[in-house]
Motif scaffolding. Structure first.
Motif, PDB file in Angstrom:
ATOM      1  N   THR A  11       9.491  10.458  16.762  1.00 12.89           N
ATOM      2  CA  THR A  11      10.449   9.909  15.797  1.00 12.89           C
ATOM      3  C   THR A  11       9.661   9.323  14.629  1.00 12.89           C
ATOM      4  O   THR A  11       8.510   8.925  14.788  1.00 12.89           O
ATOM      5  CB  THR A  11      11.333   8.803  16.418  1.00 12.89           C
ATOM      6  OG1 THR A  11      10.494   7.759  16.898  1.00 12.89           O
ATOM      7  CG2 THR A  11      12.188   9.353  17.553  1.00 12.89           C
ATOM      8  N   PRO A  12      10.269   9.267  13.451  1.00  4.59           N
ATOM      9  CA  PRO A  12       9.585   8.662  12.300  1.00  4.59           C
ATOM     10  C   PRO A  12       9.558   7.137  12.422  1.00  4.59           C
ATOM     11  O   PRO A  12      10.302   6.547  13.202  1.00  4.59           O
ATOM     12  CB  PRO A  12      10.440   9.101  11.110  1.00  4.59           C
ATOM     13  CG  PRO A  12      11.791   9.361  11.685  1.00  4.59           C
ATOM     14  CD  PRO A  12      11.577   9.825  13.092  1.00  4.59           C
ATOM     15  N   GLN A  49      -4.423   8.902   5.153  1.00  4.47           N
ATOM     16  CA  GLN A  49      -3.822   9.362   3.902  1.00  4.47           C
ATOM     17  C   GLN A  49      -3.216   8.166   3.174  1.00  4.47           C
ATOM     18  O   GLN A  49      -2.373   7.467   3.721  1.00  4.47           O
ATOM     19  CB  GLN A  49      -2.766  10.420   4.170  1.00  4.47           C
ATOM     20  CG  GLN A  49      -2.205  11.021   2.905  1.00  4.47           C
ATOM     21  CD  GLN A  49      -1.264  12.183   3.193  1.00  4.47           C
ATOM     22  OE1 GLN A  49      -1.239  12.736   4.294  1.00  4.47           O
ATOM     23  NE2 GLN A  49      -0.493  12.564   2.197  1.00  4.47           N
ATOM     24  N   LYS A  50      -3.649   7.970   1.939  1.00  2.93           N
ATOM     25  CA  LYS A  50      -3.154   6.859   1.130  1.00  2.93           C
ATOM     26  C   LYS A  50      -1.753   7.162   0.600  1.00  2.93           C
ATOM     27  O   LYS A  50      -1.485   8.257   0.110  1.00  2.93           O
ATOM     28  CB  LYS A  50      -4.104   6.615  -0.039  1.00  2.93           C
ATOM     29  CG  LYS A  50      -3.697   5.467  -0.940  1.00  2.93           C
ATOM     30  CD  LYS A  50      -4.718   5.312  -2.064  1.00  2.93           C
ATOM     31  CE  LYS A  50      -4.311   4.286  -3.077  1.00  2.93           C
ATOM     32  NZ  LYS A  50      -5.307   4.183  -4.161  1.00  2.93           N
ATOM     33  N   TYR A  51      -0.882   6.175   0.721  1.00  3.64           N
ATOM     34  CA  TYR A  51       0.472   6.258   0.170  1.00  3.64           C
ATOM     35  C   TYR A  51       0.675   5.023  -0.683  1.00  3.64           C
ATOM     36  O   TYR A  51       0.513   3.897  -0.200  1.00  3.64           O
ATOM     37  CB  TYR A  51       1.519   6.291   1.292  1.00  3.64           C
ATOM     38  CG  TYR A  51       2.943   6.206   0.801  1.00  3.64           C
ATOM     39  CD1 TYR A  51       3.608   7.337   0.350  1.00  3.64           C
ATOM     40  CD2 TYR A  51       3.618   4.990   0.768  1.00  3.64           C
ATOM     41  CE1 TYR A  51       4.922   7.262  -0.112  1.00  3.64           C
ATOM     42  CE2 TYR A  51       4.933   4.903   0.310  1.00  3.64           C
ATOM     43  CZ  TYR A  51       5.571   6.042  -0.132  1.00  3.64           C
ATOM     44  OH  TYR A  51       6.861   5.962  -0.584  1.00  3.64           O
ATOM     45  N   THR A  52       0.984   5.217  -1.957  1.00  6.51           N
ATOM     46  CA  THR A  52       1.264   4.105  -2.857  1.00  6.51           C
ATOM     47  C   THR A  52       2.762   4.079  -3.120  1.00  6.51           C
ATOM     48  O   THR A  52       3.332   5.071  -3.589  1.00  6.51           O
ATOM     49  CB  THR A  52       0.492   4.249  -4.187  1.00  6.51           C
ATOM     50  OG1 THR A  52      -0.902   4.349  -3.894  1.00  6.51           O
ATOM     51  CG2 THR A  52       0.741   3.045  -5.088  1.00  6.51           C
ATOM     52  N   ALA A  53       3.386   2.969  -2.779  1.00  8.18           N
ATOM     53  CA  ALA A  53       4.831   2.840  -2.937  1.00  8.18           C
ATOM     54  C   ALA A  53       5.198   2.754  -4.415  1.00  8.18           C
ATOM     55  O   ALA A  53       4.706   1.878  -5.132  1.00  8.18           O
ATOM     56  CB  ALA A  53       5.333   1.612  -2.195  1.00  8.18           C
ATOM     57  N   ALA A  54       6.054   3.646  -4.854  1.00  6.78           N
ATOM     58  CA  ALA A  54       6.510   3.655  -6.245  1.00  6.78           C
ATOM     59  C   ALA A  54       7.561   2.572  -6.477  1.00  6.78           C
ATOM     60  O   ALA A  54       7.696   2.053  -7.582  1.00  6.78           O
ATOM     61  CB  ALA A  54       7.075   5.021  -6.615  1.00  6.78           C
ATOM     62  N   VAL A  59      10.985   3.559   3.725  1.00  4.04           N
ATOM     63  CA  VAL A  59      10.540   4.951   3.806  1.00  4.04           C
ATOM     64  C   VAL A  59      10.300   5.276   5.274  1.00  4.04           C
ATOM     65  O   VAL A  59      10.140   4.383   6.108  1.00  4.04           O
ATOM     66  CB  VAL A  59       9.274   5.234   2.965  1.00  4.04           C
ATOM     67  CG1 VAL A  59       9.534   5.016   1.488  1.00  4.04           C
ATOM     68  CG2 VAL A  59       8.096   4.415   3.421  1.00  4.04           C
ATOM     69  N   TYR A  60      10.246   6.554   5.581  1.00  5.63           N
ATOM     70  CA  TYR A  60      10.075   7.006   6.956  1.00  5.63           C
ATOM     71  C   TYR A  60       8.759   7.772   7.076  1.00  5.63           C
ATOM     72  O   TYR A  60       8.655   8.917   6.651  1.00  5.63           O
ATOM     73  CB  TYR A  60      11.272   7.861   7.381  1.00  5.63           C
ATOM     74  CG  TYR A  60      12.526   7.035   7.413  1.00  5.63           C
ATOM     75  CD1 TYR A  60      12.910   6.377   8.566  1.00  5.63           C
ATOM     76  CD2 TYR A  60      13.293   6.848   6.261  1.00  5.63           C
ATOM     77  CE1 TYR A  60      14.037   5.564   8.589  1.00  5.63           C
ATOM     78  CE2 TYR A  60      14.424   6.034   6.275  1.00  5.63           C
ATOM     79  CZ  TYR A  60      14.786   5.398   7.445  1.00  5.63           C
ATOM     80  OH  TYR A  60      15.893   4.584   7.465  1.00  5.63           O
ATOM     81  N   SER A  70       3.621  15.105   4.728  1.00  4.74           N
ATOM     82  CA  SER A  70       2.910  13.887   5.116  1.00  4.74           C
ATOM     83  C   SER A  70       2.460  13.097   3.880  1.00  4.74           C
ATOM     84  O   SER A  70       2.169  13.699   2.854  1.00  4.74           O
ATOM     85  CB  SER A  70       1.701  14.234   5.981  1.00  4.74           C
ATOM     86  OG  SER A  70       0.760  14.986   5.235  1.00  4.74           O
ATOM     87  N   PRO A  71       2.529  11.795   3.955  1.00  5.04           N
ATOM     88  CA  PRO A  71       2.692  10.997   5.161  1.00  5.04           C
ATOM     89  C   PRO A  71       4.140  10.743   5.564  1.00  5.04           C
ATOM     90  O   PRO A  71       4.398  10.071   6.559  1.00  5.04           O
ATOM     91  CB  PRO A  71       2.004   9.681   4.801  1.00  5.04           C
ATOM     92  CG  PRO A  71       2.311   9.514   3.349  1.00  5.04           C
ATOM     93  CD  PRO A  71       2.233  10.920   2.784  1.00  5.04           C
TER      94      PRO A  71
END
Length: 80
Positions: A11-12, A49-54, A59-60, A70-71
């Motif tokens: 699950t996410p 993996q880098k994720y920058t929130a806009a 988010v899931y 991904s991610p």
């Protein structure tokens, strides 16, 4: 060591992210801090993996490590 990601969850992970903040998603499935990296990928071919929130929102993040988006989750866990 295997080059195949471990399915950490089928699950996410819903996460409330903050605009402008960086998050480091676990791509190997070994982290004890899912869905985020805790360094457990050391010695493998995986890197977080880098994720920058806009924007600030929920988010899931992918838990199965099979998402083509991904991610973030794309529903790939439904095929496992």
């Amino acid at each position: 060591m295997s080059s195949q990601a471990i399915v950490a969850s089928k699950t996410p992970h819903a996460v409330d992210v903050e605009a402008g903040k960086d998050y480091y998603w676990c791509s190997c499935g070994r982290s004890k801090a899912q869905p985020f990296c805790d360094g457990s990928h050391q010695g493998t071919t995986f890197t977080p993996q880098k994720y920058t929130a806009a924007e600030s929102k929920t988010v899931y993040f992918c838990g199965c490590k099979q998402s083509a988006s991904s991610p973030l989750c794309d529903g790939a866990h439904k095929q496992l």
